[in-house]
Motif scaffolding. Structure first.
Motif, PDB file in Angstrom:
ATOM      1  N   HIS A  17    -113.458 -47.733  57.742  1.00 19.78           N
ATOM      2  CA  HIS A  17    -112.093 -48.405  56.450  1.00 19.78           C
ATOM      3  C   HIS A  17    -112.742 -46.792  54.988  1.00 19.78           C
ATOM      4  O   HIS A  17    -111.545 -46.705  54.774  1.00 19.78           O
ATOM      5  N   LEU A  21    -109.489 -45.781  53.532  1.00 17.51           N
ATOM      6  CA  LEU A  21    -109.249 -45.539  52.303  1.00 17.51           C
ATOM      7  C   LEU A  21    -109.354 -44.217  50.980  1.00 17.51           C
ATOM      8  O   LEU A  21    -108.533 -44.463  50.432  1.00 17.51           O
ATOM      9  N   TYR A  68    -114.957 -54.196  49.473  1.00 17.14           N
ATOM     10  CA  TYR A  68    -115.192 -54.404  50.754  1.00 17.14           C
ATOM     11  C   TYR A  68    -116.164 -55.077  51.351  1.00 17.14           C
ATOM     12  O   TYR A  68    -117.391 -54.083  51.192  1.00 17.14           O
ATOM     13  N   PHE A  91    -111.446 -57.687  50.346  1.00 17.83           N
ATOM     14  CA  PHE A  91    -112.284 -57.105  52.118  1.00 17.83           C
ATOM     15  C   PHE A  91    -112.989 -57.948  53.110  1.00 17.83           C
ATOM     16  O   PHE A  91    -113.949 -57.384  52.232  1.00 17.83           O
ATOM     17  N   HIS A 122    -107.972 -56.374  62.666  1.00 14.48           N
ATOM     18  CA  HIS A 122    -106.379 -55.276  62.433  1.00 14.48           C
ATOM     19  C   HIS A 122    -105.963 -55.403  63.708  1.00 14.48           C
ATOM     20  O   HIS A 122    -104.355 -54.842  63.917  1.00 14.48           O
ATOM     21  N   ASP A 273    -105.897 -51.610  55.970  1.00 15.69           N
ATOM     22  CA  ASP A 273    -106.365 -50.878  54.422  1.00 15.69           C
ATOM     23  C   ASP A 273    -105.082 -50.612  53.473  1.00 15.69           C
ATOM     24  O   ASP A 273    -104.854 -50.970  52.426  1.00 15.69           O
TER      25      ASP A 273
END
Length: 316
Positions: A17, A21, A68, A91, A122, A273
């Motif tokens: 992630h 990001l 997150y 998240f 995902h 994301d």
């Protein structure tokens, strides 16, 4: 305006992630928290972020636009509740918890706050999943076969029932989520599982479930963590005149024209994301798995795992 994000957890998934990001324009990972300070420092350094030994310090020090939560299943609960109290969009990586009550209580709290959430299923962002759904629209699935035959991850909490909830809850949950998207809701079923002396920890190392869907379709889901490496991970579907085999990387289609393989064209981690960040900024509405929606999948996975432990009926 820069969107500032905090990251709780510094394991492999958190790193995925973080990389996704930092590739988004005007996004900054401001801080990373993990009780293992060395891991927090290493991951934070990849983004030029601050490292914290406790998530409370991250929330108290940093001005964040979203959080997150990428922690082991048993560690869910307190950090999400603190984020809800601060009104921070969340998240949350799957599974929602190692148990069901923790997730149920958080879902009610999140709903009460009207908080924006996304959960890390995902596979929902695979373009191949969308292709499968389009094909099944003309010929609904009558059977689904899910398999997660793999090795045990090498982290201490994973092989503990109170740490991960077991493989069905921690990994096979992806299979149940895909089945819900492509086939519909499960009405009931039966499951069983067992442990061998060679298995890791105190979790079931083999599990299988036979499920009946509300549509009348039937399904079989099996998982094991006894192998030396990943062998078979995906969902196979049977429909009139159509066969599908979906993995995280490709879709194999069998129909009257023969067999063809469609490779995924998107990185699902990056896609989920981007969708979450866009929603946080008020620039998009493509969050495909809210916390409440993820709870439906988690409830199914826990029901199967509970039935497998007792060799009985899947109670939903």
């Amino acid at each position: 305006m820069t969107t500032r994000i905090g990251l709780v957890g510094a394991g492999f998934i958190a790193g995925r992630h973080l990389d996704a990001l930092t590739a988004i324009e005007d996004v900054r990972v401001a801080g990373v928290a993990d009780p293992r300070a060395d891991r927090a420092e290493v991951l934070a350094a990849r983004a030029g972020a601050a490292a914290y030994a406790h998530w409370q310090d991250l929330l108290d020090v940093e001005r964040l636009d979203a959080l997150y939560v990428c922690v082991p299943p048993h560690a869910h609960g307190e950090v999400e509740a603190a984020a809800v109290d601060r009104g921070l969009p969340l998240f949350v990586e799957k599974p929602l918890a190692a148990d069901l009550p923790t997730a149920e209580a958080l879902a009610d709290r999140i709903d009460g706050a009207g908080l924006l959430t996304s959960v890390g299923y995902h596979w929902r962002y695979l373009d191949t999943l969308e292709t499968a759904r389009e094909l099944l629209a003309e010929a609904p699935a009558r059977m689904v076969l899910g398999a997660w035959l793999d090795r045990a991850p090498r982290v201490d909490w994973w092989a503990r029932q109170d740490g991960s909830g077991g493989q069905t809850v921690e990994q096979a949950t992806h299979l149940f989520d895909v089945a819900r998207v492509l086939v519909g809701e499960v009405a009931g079923g039966w499951a069983t599982g067992s442990r061998s002396p060679q298995g890791p920890g105190d979790i079931l190392d083999v599990c299988t479930a036979a499920l009946r869907f509300g549509s009348g379709a039937v399904g079989s889901f099996s998982n094991s963590c006894l192998l030396p490496r990943a062998q078979r991970i995906g969902v196979e579907l049977v429909a009139p005149g159509l066969g599908l085999w979906l993995t995280e990387h490709q879709l194999v289609v069998t129909d009257a024209d023969g067999e063809r393989t469609v490779h995924r064209g998107v990185d699902p981690f990056a896609a989920e994301d981007r969708a979450f960040v866009a929603a946080v900024r008020g620039e998009g509405d493509d969050v495909r798995t809210s916390y409440r929606e993820a709870l439906r999948t988690h409830r199914l996975a826990v029901a199967v795992a509970t039935a497998a432990a007792g060799g009985g009926t899947v109670q939903l």
